[in-house]
Every structure is written in C-alpha cells, then in structure tokens.
Design a protein around this motif. Sequence first.
Motif, PDB file in Angstrom:
ATOM      1  N   SER A 356       0.827  -1.214   0.000  1.00 52.58           N
ATOM      2  CA  SER A 356       0.000   0.000   0.000  1.00 52.58           C
ATOM      3  C   SER A 356       0.858   1.260   0.000  1.00 52.58           C
ATOM      4  N   GLU A 357       2.030   1.222   0.658  1.00 57.43           N
ATOM      5  CA  GLU A 357       2.885   2.410   0.687  1.00 57.43           C
ATOM      6  C   GLU A 357       3.412   2.740  -0.705  1.00 57.43           C
ATOM      7  N   ALA A 358       3.793   1.704  -1.437  1.00 61.85           N
ATOM      8  CA  ALA A 358       4.279   1.922  -2.801  1.00 61.85           C
ATOM      9  C   ALA A 358       3.155   2.436  -3.696  1.00 61.85           C
ATOM     10  N   LEU A 359       1.957   1.908  -3.511  1.00 62.38           N
ATOM     11  CA  LEU A 359       0.805   2.368  -4.288  1.00 62.38           C
ATOM     12  C   LEU A 359       0.523   3.838  -4.011  1.00 62.38           C
ATOM     13  N   LEU A 360       0.549   4.221  -2.750  1.00 60.77           N
ATOM     14  CA  LEU A 360       0.329   5.621  -2.387  1.00 60.77           C
ATOM     15  C   LEU A 360       1.414   6.524  -2.977  1.00 60.77           C
ATOM     16  N   HIS A 361       2.637   6.036  -2.946  1.00 58.25           N
ATOM     17  CA  HIS A 361       3.746   6.833  -3.480  1.00 58.25           C
ATOM     18  C   HIS A 361       3.559   7.073  -4.971  1.00 58.25           C
ATOM     19  N   ARG A 362       3.140   6.081  -5.733  1.00 64.35           N
ATOM     20  CA  ARG A 362       2.943   6.254  -7.172  1.00 64.35           C
ATOM     21  C   ARG A 362       1.782   7.199  -7.463  1.00 64.35           C
ATOM     22  N   ALA A 363       0.701   7.100  -6.661  1.00 65.02           N
ATOM     23  CA  ALA A 363      -0.421   8.028  -6.846  1.00 65.02           C
ATOM     24  C   ALA A 363       0.005   9.456  -6.528  1.00 65.02           C
ATOM     25  N   ASP A 364       0.822   9.623  -5.507  1.00 66.58           N
ATOM     26  CA  ASP A 364       1.304  10.961  -5.137  1.00 66.58           C
ATOM     27  C   ASP A 364       2.226  11.527  -6.222  1.00 66.58           C
ATOM     28  N   THR A 365       3.036  10.644  -6.820  1.00 67.69           N
ATOM     29  CA  THR A 365       3.910  11.082  -7.911  1.00 67.69           C
ATOM     30  C   THR A 365       3.087  11.542  -9.118  1.00 67.69           C
ATOM     31  N   ALA A 366       2.015  10.782  -9.427  1.00 62.71           N
ATOM     32  CA  ALA A 366       1.138  11.177 -10.533  1.00 62.71           C
ATOM     33  C   ALA A 366       0.451  12.505 -10.236  1.00 62.71           C
ATOM     34  N   LEU A 367       0.053  12.721  -8.978  1.00 59.49           N
ATOM     35  CA  LEU A 367      -0.563  13.989  -8.587  1.00 59.49           C
ATOM     36  C   LEU A 367       0.426  15.139  -8.744  1.00 59.49           C
ATOM     37  N   TYR A 368       1.661  14.896  -8.352  1.00 62.75           N
ATOM     38  CA  TYR A 368       2.685  15.945  -8.483  1.00 62.75           C
ATOM     39  C   TYR A 368       2.892  16.317  -9.960  1.00 62.75           C
ATOM     40  N   GLN A 369       2.879  15.329 -10.830  1.00 64.37           N
ATOM     41  CA  GLN A 369       3.030  15.590 -12.261  1.00 64.37           C
ATOM     42  C   GLN A 369       1.840  16.377 -12.807  1.00 64.37           C
ATOM     43  N   ALA A 370       0.611  16.038 -12.303  1.00 58.07           N
ATOM     44  CA  ALA A 370      -0.570  16.783 -12.737  1.00 58.07           C
ATOM     45  C   ALA A 370      -0.474  18.245 -12.305  1.00 58.07           C
TER      46      ALA A 370
END
Length: 382
Positions: A356-370
Amino acid sequence: MNQEAPVRRHQHHDLLDRLITTDPRQRTRLAMAGLAALLMLCYIVAMQLVAAAGLADPVPVHWWTLACCAGIAAVLLLIRSGYSRRFADPALTLFQTVYAIACTAVAYVIAGPARGIAPPILAVIMMFGIFGLTPRQMVGVALFGLLAFGAAGAAVQWGQPSWLVPGSQPPALAVAYLLMTTVVLISSTFLTVRVHNTRTRLHHQKRELAEALAQIRELATRDELTGLPNRRYMLEMLRLEQLRVQRNPQPLLLALLDLDHFKTINDTHGHAAGDVALQAFARMVRACVRSSDILARWGGEEFLLLMSNTQAADGMRLMERVRATVAATPVVLPDGTALHLTVSTGLAQLAPHEGSEALLHRADTALYQAKHQGRNRVLCAA
C-alpha cells in the motif's frame, strides 16, 4: 476405540439436540423449566414419604401428585414444542409460579403435621419468580399467595374434612405458619423490585456505554468537517483491500485528489470559507463516485478515493467526470461570493506484489506531475 469415541459423542449431541433443541433461548427456557420440575419432583417425593409415614392421607397425596406431574408435563411440552412462543412469556414463568404456589397451598392442607415443609418450598418458588417476573407480576403473585395460603389455613383450622387429622395444628402454630408465609411473599416481592431496578439501571448504563463507544469509534474514524472517513480509516481499508486482492486477484485503483490553489482561498477569504469549500468539494465528489468507492479526507485539502474492482481506464473516466463537475460548479459562500474550484488527481493501480505504501507513493507522484503540468487534470501513474 479412538474412532468410536467421536461417534458416541456425536450421537450424544444429536440426542441432546432432539431433547432440548438447538435454539439457545429455547434451551435456556427448557433448562429452567427442567430445574423447576426437578425441585417439584423432590417436593412430590417428600409428600409421598409423609403419606408413607402415616402423617397424611395417601389418597389426596396421590391425587395431588398427579396434578403436580400434569402441570410439569404441560409446561415442558408447551416449551419444547415451541407453542409457548405465541405467549408474551415464552418461558411460562408466571404460570409455573402461580401453579406451584397453588400446589404448595394444597400440600399445606393435606400434609397434616408435616405441613411445615410448605413455607420453605414457597421460598424456593418465589426465588424463581424474582429473576423471571416483573415487579407488577410479583405483586400479583404475592397477593395470590396470601389468598391461597389464607384459604389453606382456614381450611385446616375450620374446614376439618375427613382426610385432615383433627386437632393437628394449634392456632398459635397456624399463625406462625401464616406469618412465615407472609414474610416469604413480601421479602420476595421486595427483592424482585430491587433486582428489577438494578437490571434496569445496568441496561441503561450498558446502552449509554455502547453509545459512547460508538461515538468514540465515529470520532476516531471520521473527519469532523466533511463527515468523510479519515486517514486512519482509509489506511485500514487499504490494508484490508490489499489482503483481499492477494486472495482474489482483482484490479484495485487509488486516486489522490488535491484542490488547486487552496491556500489562496484561505488567505483571501479566510479559513471559514476554506471549510465551506472543503465541505462542498466532498459533496460533489461523493455525488459522482459509486457507492462501493471509498472516499476519505487524507489531510488538509487532499482526499483519497479507493476504487475496488476497477480498471485504470474506468477510473480515468470517473475522475475526469469528477474534475469536470468540480470545475463547473462554483461554491457560493454565505456572503454571496462564488468560489471557482479545480482539482488535480493522481491515479495508480495496484501492481502484483505491491504494498500500500508503494501504491500511495505512485499516486502521489502522478498527482505531483498533474500539478506540474498546469493543474486541473487527471494523470495515471505508469
């Protein structure tokens, strides 16, 4: 030998189930009725011994025994058959108590010099009533007991039927018996009232405790401002969903939503306006997503949406609808000012063997790119 023992235990349980059913409530009722029947059988044996010793006429004792056994059998049959469930008192406690008092009053009349065994039996009967009857019922039972034993005492003193031993009870002894009976009935009624009050108080305390625990649980898992689940609740749901996907592989999608330029709203219009914006945003997102999706306030102006059994393409369409709805719906403040909100969203789909931590990190990275690409957009992590 080892194989026969489980078979015997299984047969024993089958026989027990047939005798006292598998319904826990029915079992309790039958157990209590069975205990009352056992005590009544002991009383019957005592009366038979009195008759055998020549202290009482055997004929009325035998008829009394038949009446007692008939009452016992009727109660057990009504409870075991389930017919007693049609009554307000499925355990037939009131009927058993009244019938037992009536039988005891009759025994007082026919027991001759041994009628002193009746008051202790009456005390045992009333003990059963304490835990099964309401105070009003117990008062009625006590009045019935006084009338029954008053009539029994009068029959002994003045009736003098042929099967009574003449002069077997001096008036002083009759008064003593009546006094003992009155003490038993009044004290039992008093104890019933005390037990009922204690039980009512405990019931209220239990309900208040349950309500307090529910409120504490709600406060621990809910965001007070938006009414959404909070970060703690979402972390637990993430853990559970991850375990579920491990057992039954299904797509799991996570969306991290962040209101654009939210600090400007607080700085320009105040924190109260920011609170209104957050509440309105939560309502808009909940109106767009499915009932099976879990939306939580992750912290500040960030929200997390957990979508089970959802492919990335379906999640993208859903989040585009959320983005468009938020951008097209101004939030009107109490002073009439209209706030125009936009939201940036990062999506990530749970990969095999991913935590779950890795999943959250990838979603946060996508948000940062947006955010970096100009905000008011939805991006999905690779």
